[in-house]
Design a protein around this motif. Structure first.
Motif, short mmCIF file in Angstrom:
data_model
loop_
_atom_site.label_atom_id
_atom_site.label_comp_id
_atom_site.label_asym_id
_atom_site.label_seq_id
_atom_site.Cartn_x
_atom_site.Cartn_y
_atom_site.Cartn_z
N GLN A 73 -11.55 -2.44 8.46
CA GLN A 73 -12.05 -1.19 9.45
C GLN A 73 -11.95 -0.77 8.96
N LEU A 74 -10.74 0.14 7.82
CA LEU A 74 -11.00 0.72 7.26
C LEU A 74 -11.90 0.93 5.61
N GLU A 75 -11.73 -0.31 5.14
CA GLU A 75 -13.15 -0.11 3.99
C GLU A 75 -14.57 -0.16 4.22
N ALA A 76 -14.72 -0.55 5.42
CA ALA A 76 -16.14 -0.49 5.99
C ALA A 76 -16.12 1.53 6.94
N GLU A 77 -15.96 2.26 6.91
CA GLU A 77 -16.13 3.18 7.33
C GLU A 77 -16.29 4.14 6.53
N LYS A 78 -17.34 5.34 6.65
CA LYS A 78 -17.54 6.17 5.56
C LYS A 78 -16.50 6.63 5.71
N PHE A 79 -16.40 7.98 6.33
CA PHE A 79 -15.05 8.55 6.20
C PHE A 79 -14.24 7.84 5.79
N VAL A 80 -13.81 6.92 5.08
CA VAL A 80 -12.12 6.92 4.04
C VAL A 80 -12.56 6.45 2.75
N LYS A 81 -11.76 7.90 1.95
CA LYS A 81 -12.24 7.41 0.54
C LYS A 81 -11.12 6.08 -0.05
N SER A 82 -10.26 6.60 0.44
CA SER A 82 -9.66 5.50 -0.17
C SER A 82 -8.66 4.75 1.01
N SER A 83 -7.51 4.46 0.85
CA SER A 83 -6.70 4.22 1.42
C SER A 83 -5.06 2.87 0.78
N VAL A 84 -3.88 3.19 1.41
CA VAL A 84 -2.52 2.84 0.68
C VAL A 84 -1.44 2.02 1.68
N TYR A 85 -1.66 0.39 2.06
CA TYR A 85 -0.74 0.09 2.83
C TYR A 85 0.77 0.03 2.56
N VAL A 86 1.91 0.78 3.50
CA VAL A 86 2.80 1.13 3.37
C VAL A 86 3.80 0.59 3.74
N SER A 87 3.89 -1.12 3.22
CA SER A 87 4.89 -1.67 4.83
C SER A 87 6.26 -0.51 4.94
N LYS A 88 7.05 -1.49 5.67
CA LYS A 88 8.47 -0.84 6.69
C LYS A 88 9.26 -1.23 5.14
N GLU A 89 9.70 -2.24 4.57
CA GLU A 89 10.36 -2.34 3.70
C GLU A 89 10.09 -1.04 2.33
N GLU A 90 8.33 -0.89 2.13
CA GLU A 90 8.56 -0.26 0.89
C GLU A 90 9.17 1.17 1.32
N ALA A 91 8.71 1.46 1.99
CA ALA A 91 8.85 3.07 2.69
C ALA A 91 10.29 2.86 2.99
N ALA A 92 10.88 2.16 3.43
CA ALA A 92 12.16 2.58 3.34
C ALA A 92 13.03 2.13 1.59
N LYS A 93 12.79 1.70 0.96
CA LYS A 93 12.87 1.69 -0.23
C LYS A 93 12.41 3.06 -1.18
N ASN A 94 11.57 3.64 -0.52
CA ASN A 94 10.82 5.41 -0.92
C ASN A 94 11.81 5.82 -0.12
N HIS A 95 13.02 5.46 0.94
CA HIS A 95 13.47 7.03 0.95
C HIS A 95 14.89 6.93 0.43
N LYS A 96 14.57 5.61 0.16
CA LYS A 96 16.13 5.11 -0.64
C LYS A 96 16.48 6.28 -1.63
N ASP A 97 15.32 6.46 -2.96
CA ASP A 97 14.97 6.53 -3.67
C ASP A 97 14.75 8.32 -3.82
N ILE A 98 14.63 8.61 -2.83
CA ILE A 98 14.65 10.01 -2.70
C ILE A 98 15.62 10.57 -1.86
N ILE A 99 16.71 9.87 -0.97
CA ILE A 99 17.72 10.89 -0.89
C ILE A 99 18.86 10.32 -1.65
N GLY A 100 18.89 8.36 -1.74
CA GLY A 100 20.07 8.69 -3.04
C GLY A 100 20.60 7.60 -2.66
N GLU A 101 20.56 7.37 -1.31
CA GLU A 101 21.30 6.43 -0.31
C GLU A 101 20.71 5.73 0.38
N ASP A 102 21.72 4.58 0.81
CA ASP A 102 20.69 3.60 1.73
C ASP A 102 21.38 3.14 2.94
#
Length: 291
Positions: A73-102
Protein backbone atom coordinates in the motif's frame (compact mmCIF):
# COMPACT_ATOMS: atom_id res chain seq x y z
CA UNK A 1 55.73 68.14 -18.33
CA UNK A 2 53.23 66.97 -20.93
CA UNK A 3 54.19 63.26 -20.77
CA UNK A 4 53.94 63.41 -16.98
CA UNK A 5 50.43 64.89 -17.20
CA UNK A 6 49.40 62.26 -19.74
CA UNK A 7 50.67 59.51 -17.45
CA UNK A 8 48.71 61.02 -14.59
CA UNK A 9 45.57 61.15 -16.69
CA UNK A 10 46.10 57.58 -17.85
CA UNK A 11 46.55 56.34 -14.28
CA UNK A 12 43.46 58.23 -13.16
CA UNK A 13 41.46 56.71 -16.04
CA UNK A 14 42.65 53.19 -15.23
CA UNK A 15 41.83 53.78 -11.55
CA UNK A 16 38.34 54.96 -12.54
CA UNK A 17 37.74 51.88 -14.70
CA UNK A 18 39.04 49.60 -11.96
CA UNK A 19 36.71 51.10 -9.34
CA UNK A 20 33.73 50.76 -11.71
CA UNK A 21 34.53 47.11 -12.51
CA UNK A 22 35.15 46.34 -8.83
CA UNK A 23 31.83 47.86 -7.74
CA UNK A 24 29.98 45.97 -10.50
CA UNK A 25 31.73 42.73 -9.55
CA UNK A 26 30.97 43.02 -5.82
CA UNK A 27 27.32 43.98 -6.30
CA UNK A 28 26.64 41.27 -8.91
CA UNK A 29 28.50 38.66 -6.84
CA UNK A 30 26.30 39.35 -3.80
CA UNK A 31 23.22 39.42 -6.02
CA UNK A 32 24.25 36.07 -7.53
CA UNK A 33 24.79 34.54 -4.09
CA UNK A 34 21.30 35.65 -3.12
CA UNK A 35 19.89 34.21 -6.35
CA UNK A 36 21.57 30.85 -5.71
CA UNK A 37 20.21 30.84 -2.18
CA UNK A 38 16.70 31.57 -3.43
CA UNK A 39 16.66 28.71 -5.97
CA UNK A 40 18.03 26.29 -3.39
CA UNK A 41 15.97 27.48 -0.41
CA UNK A 42 12.82 25.59 -1.45
CA UNK A 43 14.75 22.39 -2.07
CA UNK A 44 16.57 22.72 1.25
CA UNK A 45 13.28 23.33 3.07
CA UNK A 46 11.72 20.36 1.23
CA UNK A 47 14.64 18.15 2.24
CA UNK A 48 14.22 19.23 5.87
CA UNK A 49 10.48 18.48 5.75
CA UNK A 50 11.09 15.07 4.24
CA UNK A 51 13.33 14.15 7.20
CA UNK A 52 10.29 14.24 9.49
CA UNK A 53 9.17 10.67 10.05
CA UNK A 54 5.68 9.36 10.69
CA UNK A 55 5.79 6.07 12.59
CA UNK A 56 2.95 3.56 12.20
CA UNK A 57 2.82 0.88 14.93
CA UNK A 58 1.08 -2.46 14.42
CA UNK A 59 -0.73 -4.64 16.90
CA UNK A 60 0.91 -7.86 17.95
CA UNK A 61 -1.82 -9.75 16.08
CA UNK A 62 -0.58 -8.37 12.75
CA UNK A 63 1.06 -11.22 10.87
CA UNK A 64 3.50 -11.16 7.97
CA UNK A 65 0.73 -10.97 5.37
CA UNK A 66 -0.68 -7.82 7.01
CA UNK A 67 2.77 -6.24 7.11
CA UNK A 68 3.39 -7.19 3.49
CA UNK A 69 0.03 -5.80 2.37
CA UNK A 70 0.71 -2.51 4.18
CA UNK A 71 4.13 -2.25 2.55
CA UNK A 72 2.52 -2.72 -0.88
CA UNK A 73 0.00 0.00 0.00
CA UNK A 74 2.81 2.40 0.90
CA UNK A 75 4.59 1.78 -2.39
CA UNK A 76 1.42 2.76 -4.27
CA UNK A 77 0.72 5.95 -2.32
CA UNK A 78 1.77 9.24 -3.94
CA UNK A 79 2.41 10.95 -0.61
CA UNK A 80 5.06 8.41 0.47
CA UNK A 81 8.66 9.23 -0.45
CA UNK A 82 10.21 6.24 1.34
CA UNK A 83 9.53 3.88 4.20
CA UNK A 84 11.55 1.63 6.49
CA UNK A 85 10.14 -1.44 8.22
CA UNK A 86 11.39 -1.87 11.79
CA UNK A 87 10.57 -5.20 13.41
CA UNK A 88 10.11 -5.30 17.17
CA UNK A 89 13.32 -7.36 17.47
CA UNK A 90 15.25 -4.70 15.54
CA UNK A 91 13.64 -1.96 17.63
CA UNK A 92 14.71 -3.76 20.82
CA UNK A 93 18.27 -4.01 19.52
CA UNK A 94 18.30 -0.29 18.69
CA UNK A 95 17.06 0.56 22.18
CA UNK A 96 19.74 -1.67 23.69
CA UNK A 97 22.45 0.09 21.65
CA UNK A 98 21.17 3.51 22.74
CA UNK A 99 20.54 2.75 26.42
CA UNK A 100 23.44 0.35 26.85
CA UNK A 101 21.37 -2.20 28.72
CA UNK A 102 19.07 -5.03 27.67
CA UNK A 103 15.69 -4.00 29.11
CA UNK A 104 14.14 -7.33 28.07
CA UNK A 105 16.19 -9.09 30.79
CA UNK A 106 14.20 -7.17 33.40
CA UNK A 107 10.82 -7.48 31.67
CA UNK A 108 11.21 -11.01 30.40
CA UNK A 109 9.51 -10.01 27.16
CA UNK A 110 9.69 -7.57 24.27
CA UNK A 111 6.95 -4.92 24.71
CA UNK A 112 7.82 -3.12 21.48
CA UNK A 113 5.76 -3.39 18.30
CA UNK A 114 6.47 -3.84 14.63
CA UNK A 115 6.41 -0.50 12.88
CA UNK A 116 7.05 1.45 9.70
CA UNK A 117 9.00 4.72 9.65
CA UNK A 118 7.36 6.61 6.81
CA UNK A 119 8.89 9.68 5.14
CA UNK A 120 6.39 11.78 3.22
CA UNK A 121 6.84 14.00 0.17
CA UNK A 122 7.28 17.63 1.17
CA UNK A 123 4.04 18.94 -0.37
CA UNK A 124 2.02 16.72 2.02
CA UNK A 125 3.86 17.84 5.14
CA UNK A 126 1.48 20.44 6.47
CA UNK A 127 -0.97 20.20 9.40
CA UNK A 128 -4.01 19.49 7.23
CA UNK A 129 -2.35 17.10 4.79
CA UNK A 130 -0.60 15.07 7.44
CA UNK A 131 -3.83 14.72 9.47
CA UNK A 132 -5.56 13.22 6.43
CA UNK A 133 -2.72 10.74 5.99
CA UNK A 134 -2.88 9.86 9.68
CA UNK A 135 -6.63 9.21 9.37
CA UNK A 136 -6.02 6.96 6.35
CA UNK A 137 -3.55 4.83 8.29
CA UNK A 138 -5.78 4.60 11.37
CA UNK A 139 -8.54 3.06 9.24
CA UNK A 140 -6.42 -0.10 9.18
CA UNK A 141 -7.69 -2.31 12.02
CA UNK A 142 -4.22 -3.76 12.59
CA UNK A 143 -2.66 -0.34 13.23
CA UNK A 144 -2.35 0.36 16.95
CA UNK A 145 -1.00 3.93 16.77
CA UNK A 146 0.34 6.61 14.44
CA UNK A 147 3.00 8.90 15.88
CA UNK A 148 4.69 12.02 14.51
CA UNK A 149 5.87 15.35 15.89
CA UNK A 150 2.81 17.58 15.39
CA UNK A 151 4.49 20.65 16.89
CA UNK A 152 7.52 20.27 14.63
CA UNK A 153 5.31 20.05 11.52
CA UNK A 154 3.45 23.26 12.49
CA UNK A 155 6.67 25.03 13.44
CA UNK A 156 8.44 24.11 10.20
CA UNK A 157 5.57 25.27 7.99
CA UNK A 158 5.14 28.56 9.87
CA UNK A 159 8.86 29.34 9.81
CA UNK A 160 9.23 28.48 6.12
CA UNK A 161 6.43 30.95 5.27
CA UNK A 162 8.13 33.66 7.32
CA UNK A 163 11.56 32.95 5.82
CA UNK A 164 10.12 32.96 2.29
CA UNK A 165 8.56 36.37 2.91
CA UNK A 166 11.85 37.79 4.20
CA UNK A 167 13.75 36.30 1.27
CA UNK A 168 11.48 38.19 -1.13
CA UNK A 169 12.00 41.42 0.84
CA UNK A 170 15.78 40.95 0.91
CA UNK A 171 15.81 40.17 -2.83
CA UNK A 172 13.96 43.44 -3.50
CA UNK A 173 16.35 45.42 -1.30
CA UNK A 174 19.45 43.85 -2.85
CA UNK A 175 18.09 44.45 -6.33
CA UNK A 176 17.54 48.13 -5.53
CA UNK A 177 21.00 48.43 -3.96
CA UNK A 178 22.55 46.80 -7.03
CA UNK A 179 20.87 49.29 -9.35
CA UNK A 180 21.80 52.30 -7.17
CA UNK A 181 25.45 51.31 -6.65
CA UNK A 182 26.16 50.45 -10.27
CA UNK A 183 24.26 53.54 -11.40
CA UNK A 184 26.32 55.68 -9.02
CA UNK A 185 29.60 54.22 -10.32
CA UNK A 186 28.59 54.81 -13.92
CA UNK A 187 27.48 58.40 -13.18
CA UNK A 188 30.83 59.15 -11.56
CA UNK A 189 32.62 57.70 -14.56
CA UNK A 190 30.58 59.87 -16.95
CA UNK A 191 30.99 62.92 -14.67
CA UNK A 192 34.76 62.82 -15.14
CA UNK A 193 34.16 63.12 -18.91
CA UNK A 194 31.52 65.86 -18.76
CA UNK A 195 33.75 68.45 -20.44
CA UNK A 196 34.54 66.07 -23.29
CA UNK A 197 30.81 65.45 -23.75
CA UNK A 198 30.03 69.17 -23.84
CA UNK A 199 32.97 69.90 -26.19
CA UNK A 200 31.78 67.25 -28.66
CA UNK A 201 28.27 68.71 -28.49
CA UNK A 202 29.57 72.24 -29.11
CA UNK A 203 31.39 71.20 -32.29
CA UNK A 204 28.17 69.78 -33.71
CA UNK A 205 28.16 66.09 -32.71
CA UNK A 206 24.69 64.59 -32.29
CA UNK A 207 23.53 63.24 -28.93
CA UNK A 208 23.39 59.65 -30.19
CA UNK A 209 26.92 59.95 -31.64
CA UNK A 210 28.24 61.28 -28.30
CA UNK A 211 26.44 58.62 -26.24
CA UNK A 212 27.55 55.66 -28.34
CA UNK A 213 31.25 55.34 -27.25
CA UNK A 214 30.36 55.92 -23.59
CA UNK A 215 27.59 53.31 -23.67
CA UNK A 216 29.80 50.72 -25.39
CA UNK A 217 32.61 51.37 -22.91
CA UNK A 218 30.20 50.99 -19.99
CA UNK A 219 28.78 47.78 -21.44
CA UNK A 220 32.31 46.36 -21.77
CA UNK A 221 33.02 47.27 -18.15
CA UNK A 222 29.69 45.70 -17.16
CA UNK A 223 30.54 42.51 -19.03
CA UNK A 224 33.98 42.38 -17.40
CA UNK A 225 32.50 42.87 -13.92
CA UNK A 226 29.82 40.27 -14.67
CA UNK A 227 32.39 37.71 -15.88
CA UNK A 228 34.44 38.21 -12.71
CA UNK A 229 31.26 37.77 -10.62
CA UNK A 230 30.30 34.62 -12.55
CA UNK A 231 33.82 33.20 -12.09
CA UNK A 232 33.64 33.88 -8.33
CA UNK A 233 30.17 32.30 -8.13
CA UNK A 234 31.43 29.26 -10.06
CA UNK A 235 34.25 28.95 -7.53
CA UNK A 236 31.79 29.10 -4.64
CA UNK A 237 29.57 26.47 -6.31
CA UNK A 238 32.54 24.18 -6.91
CA UNK A 239 33.72 24.55 -3.32
CA UNK A 240 30.27 23.83 -1.84
CA UNK A 241 29.59 20.93 -4.22
CA UNK A 242 32.98 19.38 -3.45
CA UNK A 243 33.09 19.88 0.31
CA UNK A 244 29.37 19.74 1.15
CA UNK A 245 27.80 17.26 -1.31
CA UNK A 246 24.78 16.77 0.98
CA UNK A 247 23.63 20.30 0.11
CA UNK A 248 23.16 19.16 -3.51
CA UNK A 249 23.89 22.71 -4.62
CA UNK A 250 24.07 21.61 -8.26
CA UNK A 251 20.91 19.51 -8.17
CA UNK A 252 19.20 21.93 -10.57
CA UNK A 253 21.86 22.95 -13.12
CA UNK A 254 19.34 24.72 -15.39
CA UNK A 255 18.33 27.12 -12.61
CA UNK A 256 21.97 27.64 -11.62
CA UNK A 257 22.81 28.48 -15.25
CA UNK A 258 19.83 30.86 -15.32
CA UNK A 259 21.18 32.71 -12.26
CA UNK A 260 24.65 33.02 -13.80
CA UNK A 261 23.13 34.19 -17.08
CA UNK A 262 20.97 36.64 -15.13
CA UNK A 263 24.08 38.10 -13.49
CA UNK A 264 25.57 38.81 -16.93
CA UNK A 265 22.30 40.27 -18.22
CA UNK A 266 21.86 42.53 -15.16
CA UNK A 267 25.45 43.77 -15.51
CA UNK A 268 24.85 44.74 -19.14
CA UNK A 269 21.39 46.26 -18.67
CA UNK A 270 22.18 48.40 -15.63
CA UNK A 271 25.41 49.80 -17.09
CA UNK A 272 23.68 50.56 -20.40
CA UNK A 273 20.67 52.27 -18.83
CA UNK A 274 22.76 54.18 -16.27
CA UNK A 275 25.18 55.46 -18.92
CA UNK A 276 22.35 56.47 -21.23
CA UNK A 277 20.66 58.65 -18.61
CA UNK A 278 23.96 60.00 -17.23
CA UNK A 279 25.17 61.17 -20.65
CA UNK A 280 21.72 62.60 -21.42
CA UNK A 281 21.86 64.62 -18.20
CA UNK A 282 25.21 66.23 -19.09
CA UNK A 283 24.13 66.77 -22.67
CA UNK A 284 21.15 68.77 -21.45
CA UNK A 285 23.18 70.91 -19.02
CA UNK A 286 24.33 74.39 -19.87
CA UNK A 287 28.08 74.93 -20.07
CA UNK A 288 28.08 77.04 -16.91
CA UNK A 289 26.36 74.26 -14.96
CA UNK A 290 29.24 71.85 -15.64
CA UNK A 291 31.28 73.65 -13.01
Amino acid sequence: MKPSFEKFQKRRLISSYFSVVLSIFLVLFLLGILGLFVINSKRLSDNFKEEIAMTVFFKNEANDSVISAFKTQLEAEKFVKSSVYVSKEEAAKNHKDIIGEDFMEFLGMNPLQNSFDIYLNSEYINPEGIRKIESTFRMNEMVSDVVYDKQLVTLVNDNIQKVSMWILIVCGIFGLIAVLLINSSMRLSIYSNRFIIKTMQMVGATKSFIRKPFIWRSIRLGILGSILAIAALAGVLYYLDTNYPDLEIMAEPVLVAAVLGGVLLVGILITWISTFFATTRFLNLRTDDLY
